[in-house]
Design an enzyme around this catalytic site. Structure first.
Site, short mmCIF file in Angstrom:
data_model
loop_
_atom_site.label_atom_id
_atom_site.label_comp_id
_atom_site.label_asym_id
_atom_site.label_seq_id
_atom_site.Cartn_x
_atom_site.Cartn_y
_atom_site.Cartn_z
N TYR A 16 26.16 33.77 64.99
CA TYR A 16 25.99 34.65 63.83
C TYR A 16 27.29 34.70 63.01
O TYR A 16 27.26 34.54 61.78
CB TYR A 16 25.59 36.05 64.30
CG TYR A 16 25.58 37.08 63.21
CD1 TYR A 16 24.48 37.25 62.38
CD2 TYR A 16 26.70 37.90 63.00
CE1 TYR A 16 24.49 38.19 61.36
CE2 TYR A 16 26.71 38.84 62.00
CZ TYR A 16 25.60 38.98 61.18
OH TYR A 16 25.63 39.92 60.17
N ASP A 40 23.83 48.69 58.24
CA ASP A 40 25.14 48.15 57.86
C ASP A 40 25.65 48.87 56.63
O ASP A 40 25.22 48.56 55.54
CB ASP A 40 25.03 46.65 57.63
CG ASP A 40 26.38 45.97 57.45
OD1 ASP A 40 27.41 46.67 57.34
OD2 ASP A 40 26.40 44.74 57.41
N ASP A 100 37.50 45.08 59.34
CA ASP A 100 37.30 44.95 60.78
C ASP A 100 36.02 45.67 61.15
O ASP A 100 35.85 46.85 60.85
CB ASP A 100 38.50 45.52 61.53
CG ASP A 100 39.74 44.65 61.34
OD1 ASP A 100 39.66 43.46 61.66
OD2 ASP A 100 40.76 45.17 60.85
N ASP A 103 29.87 44.75 65.53
CA ASP A 103 28.41 44.65 65.45
C ASP A 103 27.83 44.82 66.84
O ASP A 103 28.35 44.26 67.82
CB ASP A 103 27.98 43.28 64.92
CG ASP A 103 27.91 43.24 63.40
OD1 ASP A 103 28.32 44.20 62.74
OD2 ASP A 103 27.45 42.20 62.87
#
Length: 131
Positions: A16, A40, A100, A103
């Site tokens: 990813y 997100d 930074d 996930d």
């Protein structure tokens, strides 16, 4: 069929980041399950389904060239889930910046992303000196 192993989760999550770095939106979208959700950053209303996820990536990632790289190892569990720290470098508001991010993803039995939650806010954004 079982969920991906911890080792497979590590490979999928690293892939990813490679696809984000390459700016390959179509390849990123293909990694998602049809009914996947993206938060997100985490705490925003979930984006649901591949069509909305594709629009999200085209608007964000498609708007400028980014560089992305892992900043630590992918941490993977035995239930098809994992977390990873990575850095995205981009031009934001005309300035070189770095973000930074951590996930957290869960995967289905086909190894596609079911959920993605990105943990970041403005406190994780830094302006970089011009190269």
């Amino acid at each position: 069929m079982n969920k991906p192993t911890a080792q497979e989760v590590q490979v999928l999550m690293a892939r990813y980041v490679e696809r984000v770095d390459a700016g390959d939106i179509e390849a990123i979208v293909q990694m998602y399950a049809d009914d996947a959700t993206v938060e997100d950053p985490f705490g925003q209303p979930p984006i649901r389904g591949r069509e909305q996820i594709a629009a999200f990536y085209r608007q964000g990632l498609g708007a400028s060239k980014v560089n992305a790289r892992l900043t630590g190892p992918v941490r993977a569990s035995h239930n098809g889930c994992g977390a990873m720290p990575f850095r995205v470098e981009m031009i934001w508001n005309g300035q070189p910046c770095a973000l930074d991010v951590i996930d957290v993803m869960s995967f289905d039995e086909q190894g596609r992303i079911r959920t993605m939650q990105a943990y970041w806010s403005e406190v994780n954004l830094s302006v970089q000196a011009p190269a």
